[in-house]
Design a protein around this motif. Sequence first.
Motif, PDB file in Angstrom:
ATOM      1  N   ILE A 212       0.742  -1.351   0.014  1.00  0.00           N
ATOM      2  CA  ILE A 212      -0.245  -0.111  -0.058  1.00  0.00           C
ATOM      3  C   ILE A 212       0.842   1.319  -0.510  1.00  0.00           C
ATOM      4  O   ILE A 212       1.999   1.325   0.924  1.00  0.00           O
ATOM      5  CB  ILE A 212      -0.554   0.208   1.368  1.00  0.00           C
ATOM      6  CG1 ILE A 212      -1.564  -0.944   1.161  1.00  0.00           C
ATOM      7  CG2 ILE A 212      -1.933   1.517   1.822  1.00  0.00           C
ATOM      8  CD1 ILE A 212      -2.694  -1.287   2.257  1.00  0.00           C
ATOM      9  N   PHE A 213       0.706   2.254  -0.909  1.00  0.00           N
ATOM     10  CA  PHE A 213       0.916   3.675  -1.041  1.00  0.00           C
ATOM     11  C   PHE A 213       0.229   4.430   0.067  1.00  0.00           C
ATOM     12  O   PHE A 213      -0.528   4.488  -0.487  1.00  0.00           O
ATOM     13  CB  PHE A 213       1.543   4.050  -2.325  1.00  0.00           C
ATOM     14  CG  PHE A 213       2.578   3.205  -3.016  1.00  0.00           C
ATOM     15  CD1 PHE A 213       4.019   3.258  -3.282  1.00  0.00           C
ATOM     16  CD2 PHE A 213       2.493   1.766  -3.522  1.00  0.00           C
ATOM     17  CE1 PHE A 213       4.949   2.540  -3.749  1.00  0.00           C
ATOM     18  CE2 PHE A 213       3.777   0.826  -4.269  1.00  0.00           C
ATOM     19  CZ  PHE A 213       4.501   1.842  -4.258  1.00  0.00           C
ATOM     20  N   LEU A 214       0.808   4.868   1.029  1.00  0.00           N
ATOM     21  CA  LEU A 214       0.285   6.192   1.784  1.00  0.00           C
ATOM     22  C   LEU A 214       1.293   7.219   1.670  1.00  0.00           C
ATOM     23  O   LEU A 214       1.460   7.810   2.887  1.00  0.00           O
ATOM     24  CB  LEU A 214      -0.717   5.225   2.596  1.00  0.00           C
ATOM     25  CG  LEU A 214      -1.176   6.415   3.825  1.00  0.00           C
ATOM     26  CD1 LEU A 214      -2.666   6.584   3.302  1.00  0.00           C
ATOM     27  CD2 LEU A 214      -1.163   6.051   5.347  1.00  0.00           C
ATOM     28  N   ARG A 215       1.447   8.045   0.913  1.00  0.00           N
ATOM     29  CA  ARG A 215       2.004   8.617   0.959  1.00  0.00           C
ATOM     30  C   ARG A 215       1.976  10.359   0.969  1.00  0.00           C
ATOM     31  O   ARG A 215       1.366  10.951   0.326  1.00  0.00           O
ATOM     32  CB  ARG A 215       3.234   8.653  -0.659  1.00  0.00           C
ATOM     33  CG  ARG A 215       4.076   8.043  -0.041  1.00  0.00           C
ATOM     34  CD  ARG A 215       4.168   7.144  -2.157  1.00  0.00           C
ATOM     35  NE  ARG A 215       5.467   8.022  -1.872  1.00  0.00           N
ATOM     36  CZ  ARG A 215       5.930   9.094  -3.023  1.00  0.00           C
ATOM     37  NH1 ARG A 215       5.011   8.123  -4.468  1.00  0.00           N
ATOM     38  NH2 ARG A 215       7.279   9.805  -3.207  1.00  0.00           N
ATOM     39  N   ASN A 216       2.898  10.678   1.244  1.00  0.00           N
ATOM     40  CA  ASN A 216       2.444  12.382   1.869  1.00  0.00           C
ATOM     41  C   ASN A 216       1.133  13.504   2.160  1.00  0.00           C
ATOM     42  O   ASN A 216       0.622  14.249   1.295  1.00  0.00           O
ATOM     43  CB  ASN A 216       2.619  13.238   0.572  1.00  0.00           C
ATOM     44  CG  ASN A 216       4.580  12.744   0.188  1.00  0.00           C
ATOM     45  OD1 ASN A 216       5.424  12.814   0.931  1.00  0.00           O
ATOM     46  ND2 ASN A 216       4.580  12.688  -1.130  1.00  0.00           N
ATOM     47  N   VAL A 217       0.428  12.477   3.467  1.00  0.00           N
ATOM     48  CA  VAL A 217      -1.009  12.528   3.237  1.00  0.00           C
ATOM     49  C   VAL A 217      -0.741  12.482   5.032  1.00  0.00           C
ATOM     50  O   VAL A 217      -1.619  12.637   5.899  1.00  0.00           O
ATOM     51  CB  VAL A 217      -2.130  11.921   2.638  1.00  0.00           C
ATOM     52  CG1 VAL A 217      -1.641  10.284   2.971  1.00  0.00           C
ATOM     53  CG2 VAL A 217      -3.396  12.107   2.959  1.00  0.00           C
ATOM     54  N   MET A 218      -0.270  11.712   5.861  1.00  0.00           N
ATOM     55  CA  MET A 218       0.083  11.887   7.180  1.00  0.00           C
ATOM     56  C   MET A 218      -0.005  13.056   8.373  1.00  0.00           C
ATOM     57  O   MET A 218      -0.492  13.112   9.099  1.00  0.00           O
ATOM     58  CB  MET A 218       0.694  10.231   7.591  1.00  0.00           C
ATOM     59  CG  MET A 218      -0.150   8.844   6.923  1.00  0.00           C
ATOM     60  SD  MET A 218      -1.352   8.277   7.726  1.00  0.00           S
ATOM     61  CE  MET A 218      -0.177   7.836   9.099  1.00  0.00           C
ATOM     62  N   ILE A 219       0.724  13.740   7.300  1.00  0.00           N
ATOM     63  CA  ILE A 219       0.974  14.622   8.207  1.00  0.00           C
ATOM     64  C   ILE A 219       0.238  15.391   8.483  1.00  0.00           C
ATOM     65  O   ILE A 219       0.103  16.630   8.864  1.00  0.00           O
ATOM     66  CB  ILE A 219       2.149  15.760   7.287  1.00  0.00           C
ATOM     67  CG1 ILE A 219       1.411  15.865   5.908  1.00  0.00           C
ATOM     68  CG2 ILE A 219       3.904  14.577   7.348  1.00  0.00           C
ATOM     69  CD1 ILE A 219       3.145  16.504   4.493  1.00  0.00           C
ATOM     70  N   TYR A 220      -0.969  15.576   6.987  1.00  0.00           N
ATOM     71  CA  TYR A 220      -2.254  16.450   7.536  1.00  0.00           C
ATOM     72  C   TYR A 220      -3.037  15.567   8.951  1.00  0.00           C
ATOM     73  O   TYR A 220      -3.951  16.684   9.077  1.00  0.00           O
ATOM     74  CB  TYR A 220      -3.403  16.571   7.022  1.00  0.00           C
ATOM     75  CG  TYR A 220      -1.921  16.905   5.307  1.00  0.00           C
ATOM     76  CD1 TYR A 220      -1.946  18.571   5.195  1.00  0.00           C
ATOM     77  CD2 TYR A 220      -1.599  16.034   4.201  1.00  0.00           C
ATOM     78  CE1 TYR A 220      -0.966  18.719   4.447  1.00  0.00           C
ATOM     79  CE2 TYR A 220      -0.801  16.339   3.160  1.00  0.00           C
ATOM     80  CZ  TYR A 220      -0.776  18.093   3.020  1.00  0.00           C
ATOM     81  OH  TYR A 220       0.147  18.401   2.181  1.00  0.00           O
TER      82      TYR A 220
END
Length: 270
Positions: A212-220
């Motif tokens: 699973i790619f979950l990139r550059n979104v958890m920071i929000y």
Amino acid sequence: MNDMTDQELNLFIDLVKEHTGIKMHQGKKMLLVNRLNKRMRTLGMDRYREYYNFVADPLKGKDEVFNFIDAVTTNETYFYRAPKVWDFFQNDFLVNWRKDNPTGKLKIWSAASSSGEEPYTIALCCAEFEKKDKGFSWQEEASDISDQMIKLCNEGRYKGRAIENVPKPQLKEYFEKIDEEWFRVQASLKRKVKFFKHKLQDKPKGSGYDIIFLRNVMIYFEKDTKALILEHMSNALKPNGILVIGESEGLIGVEHDFKFYKPSVYQKKE
């Protein structure tokens, strides 16, 4: 447009969190103002409170909510963003997965697909790998919270900076040139990626993913929301499945079911 007051800013911050789970901070004021101004001009509004009241109204704003979400969640991205990620995927993950799965089908989920550059980069990597290994089989799913982003993904049209990292042989083989600026992903590759709308805080629609790619979104997201999302990702992955996150992100301080594999890459614990 009138100036956005601190009170109005806080109202919009709360509204963003209510509909997307994203926790914006006050330092994002200008970003929010610029994005909302476009919608307000379209609607003929010049006061932020008027637009807020419109979107927040469960009856009057039920359709505008989707435009609001599109406006506040759109992010710039491009093909082959963060080369180390794609080096890992092509030369480490795919090679090792194929050794361990001589007859299986690789299942991939791009869980925050934005306008499609990431899922189509994944597809390019898989298509190139398939050329070297004819027995390789794969399927990809990709999702985003924004209706507008899903529409752009399905169109598969890109230009300029978005495609400048695509090697010229791949651009020629997997894209069709529309005009001097625009290129469209070939239908044969587009068919390999299924796009759908999904909110990360909701339970995944699929399961049994190898990566699973979950990139550059958890920071929000805030800590508790991150933990919930990571729980969903773990449940959607196969045992020992891989989770890829953004280079500027980390899982420190958040409860999760993953072990460190390498920078930006985590593996589901057995």
